[in-house]
Design a protein around this motif. Structure first.
Motif, short mmCIF file in Angstrom:
data_model
loop_
_atom_site.label_atom_id
_atom_site.label_comp_id
_atom_site.label_asym_id
_atom_site.label_seq_id
_atom_site.Cartn_x
_atom_site.Cartn_y
_atom_site.Cartn_z
N GLY A 164 48.27 25.39 57.09
CA GLY A 164 48.04 24.23 57.93
C GLY A 164 48.56 22.98 57.27
O GLY A 164 49.39 23.06 56.36
N PRO A 165 48.07 21.84 57.66
CA PRO A 165 48.54 20.58 57.06
C PRO A 165 48.04 20.35 55.64
O PRO A 165 48.53 19.45 54.95
N THR A 166 47.03 21.11 55.22
CA THR A 166 46.51 20.98 53.87
C THR A 166 46.36 22.36 53.24
O THR A 166 46.40 23.39 53.92
N LEU A 167 46.19 22.35 51.91
CA LEU A 167 46.07 23.59 51.16
C LEU A 167 44.95 23.42 50.15
O LEU A 167 44.87 22.41 49.45
N ARG A 168 44.07 24.43 50.08
CA ARG A 168 42.99 24.41 49.08
C ARG A 168 43.49 25.08 47.80
O ARG A 168 43.96 26.22 47.83
N VAL A 169 43.40 24.36 46.70
CA VAL A 169 43.94 24.81 45.41
C VAL A 169 42.82 24.88 44.39
O VAL A 169 41.96 23.99 44.34
N THR A 170 42.83 25.94 43.58
CA THR A 170 41.88 26.05 42.48
C THR A 170 42.60 25.72 41.19
O THR A 170 43.58 26.37 40.82
N GLY A 171 42.13 24.67 40.50
CA GLY A 171 42.80 24.20 39.29
C GLY A 171 42.03 24.53 38.04
O GLY A 171 41.31 25.53 37.97
N LYS A 172 42.17 23.68 37.04
CA LYS A 172 41.51 23.91 35.76
C LYS A 172 40.00 23.89 35.92
O LYS A 172 39.45 23.15 36.73
N ARG A 173 39.34 24.72 35.11
CA ARG A 173 37.88 24.85 35.11
C ARG A 173 37.35 25.20 36.50
O ARG A 173 36.27 24.78 36.90
N ALA A 174 38.15 25.96 37.25
CA ALA A 174 37.76 26.46 38.58
C ALA A 174 37.44 25.32 39.55
O ALA A 174 36.69 25.50 40.51
N LYS A 175 38.01 24.16 39.33
CA LYS A 175 37.79 23.02 40.21
C LYS A 175 38.73 23.10 41.40
O LYS A 175 39.94 23.27 41.23
N THR A 176 38.20 23.01 42.60
CA THR A 176 39.04 23.10 43.80
C THR A 176 39.34 21.70 44.34
O THR A 176 38.56 20.77 44.17
N ARG A 177 40.51 21.60 44.96
CA ARG A 177 40.88 20.34 45.59
C ARG A 177 41.72 20.64 46.82
O ARG A 177 42.26 21.74 46.96
N ILE A 178 41.83 19.67 47.70
CA ILE A 178 42.64 19.80 48.91
C ILE A 178 43.89 18.94 48.74
O ILE A 178 43.80 17.76 48.40
N VAL A 179 45.05 19.55 48.94
CA VAL A 179 46.31 18.80 48.84
C VAL A 179 47.04 18.89 50.16
O VAL A 179 46.99 19.91 50.85
N PRO A 180 47.74 17.82 50.56
CA PRO A 180 48.54 17.87 51.78
C PRO A 180 49.71 18.84 51.60
O PRO A 180 50.27 18.96 50.52
N LEU A 181 50.07 19.51 52.68
CA LEU A 181 51.19 20.44 52.65
C LEU A 181 52.27 19.89 53.58
O LEU A 181 52.10 19.87 54.80
N LEU A 182 53.37 19.44 53.00
CA LEU A 182 54.46 18.87 53.80
C LEU A 182 55.04 19.93 54.73
O LEU A 182 55.10 21.11 54.38
N PRO A 183 55.49 19.53 55.93
CA PRO A 183 56.08 20.50 56.86
C PRO A 183 57.24 21.28 56.24
O PRO A 183 57.37 22.49 56.47
#
Length: 294
Positions: A164-183
């Protein structure tokens, strides 16, 4: 092998939620320290003896490591890792006061947008199959377009689909964040998925290796090394430099520092503030090349 470094590694992994790479590095440092102290003291290393470790002992260890060829930055990391290990192994005891070596602080080197595209095209052109070319193109666009660490991209699973327009990413120390996903990035990933022969399932890696297993970060790094040599780009042109470029270009176009911190998944704002120096350095470089009196 002494059991303390392995126990320390389990503590870092389980309680501190450190990455596997960090755990390996810290465990290796603890093992080096224990091996050195056994020779240095001429006997077994116990928790009680660690609690009495002196500054002279620690300086002798660092001198040994410097004699093995490590530089200031590596020595500073070694000292930091040793302090963490000692604080865990002998809590309550005073850590020896040893001043670390001076490390010249540098700033990340961003890559110009045109160079990012040229790099991704060169990597894709050298791929052994069409689906691998599409995969490498998608990975590199994702690193630049969303600011991911390469390990974060490799860890993505089929469960992120449909995109979709965003992506859920798991980073360091299992911290999740939402990043925009360009078309453009979304299209690149979807094209790769339509070409790869392994199918897609929620519990399988999104990016596959040539034999269908998880794609290793080293494969992308090797491809980038070859491409940058052919294009005449500098040695700092790495997959991680695409993340630096993402941050620098956003900041240069007016992105808020706090928002950038969230997009990058930095635990502290100080980690993000380095990009203000990058942006200033870039502007100064432009000025020097463009101004007739510079």
């Amino acid at each position: 092998m002494h059991p303390l470094p392995a126990a320390y590694a389990q503590h870092l992994l389980r309680d501190r939620r450190r990455s596997a790479h960090t755990v390996r590095a810290y465990q290796a440092c603890a093992e080096r320290l224990m091996s050195f102290l056994q020779d240095h003291w001429g006997g077994p290393v116990t928790v009680e003896r660690l609690a009495r470790l002196s500054a002279a002992d620690l300086r002798a260890f660092l001198a040994r490591r410097r004699g093995e060829g490590i530089g200031n930055a590596s020595a500073a990391r070694e000292l930091s890792a040793v302090r963490g290990f000692l604080g865990w192994a002998a809590p309550g005891s005073a850590s020896p006061r040893v001043r670390g070596p001076r490390v010249k602080s540098g700033v990340p080197r961003p890559i110009a947008p045109a160079e990012v595209i040229a790099l991704a095209e060169e990597v894709a052109d050298e791929a052994a199959a069409a689906w691998i070319a599409a995969r490498d193109w998608a990975v590199l666009l994702l690193l630049y377009g969303a600011g991911l660490r390469i390990g974060e991209a490799m860890a993505l699973m089929g469960a992120v689909l449909p995109l979709g327009p965003t992506l859920r990413v798991t980073g360091k120390r299992a911290k999740t964040r939402i990043v925009p996903l360009l078309p453009q990035v979304r299209v690149a990933i979807e094209r790769y998925l339509s070409l790869q022969p392994w199918g897609v399932s929620p519990n399988a890696p999104l990016f596959r290796g040539a034999k269908g297993g998880p794609l290793a970060a080293g494969v992308i790094r090797r491809s980038v090394r070859g491409a940058r040599a052919r294009l005449g780009l500098g040695e700092r042109t790495t997959p991680h430099a695409l993340r630096h470029s993402f941050a620098t270009h956003l900041l240069g176009r007016g992105a808020d520092l706090r928002a950038l911190q969230e997009l990058l998944g930095h635990a502290s704002l100080s980690s993000t503030q380095v990009y203000t120096a990058v942006d200033a350095a870039y502007l100064l470089d432009v000025y020097r090349h463009a101004h007739p009196r510079a």
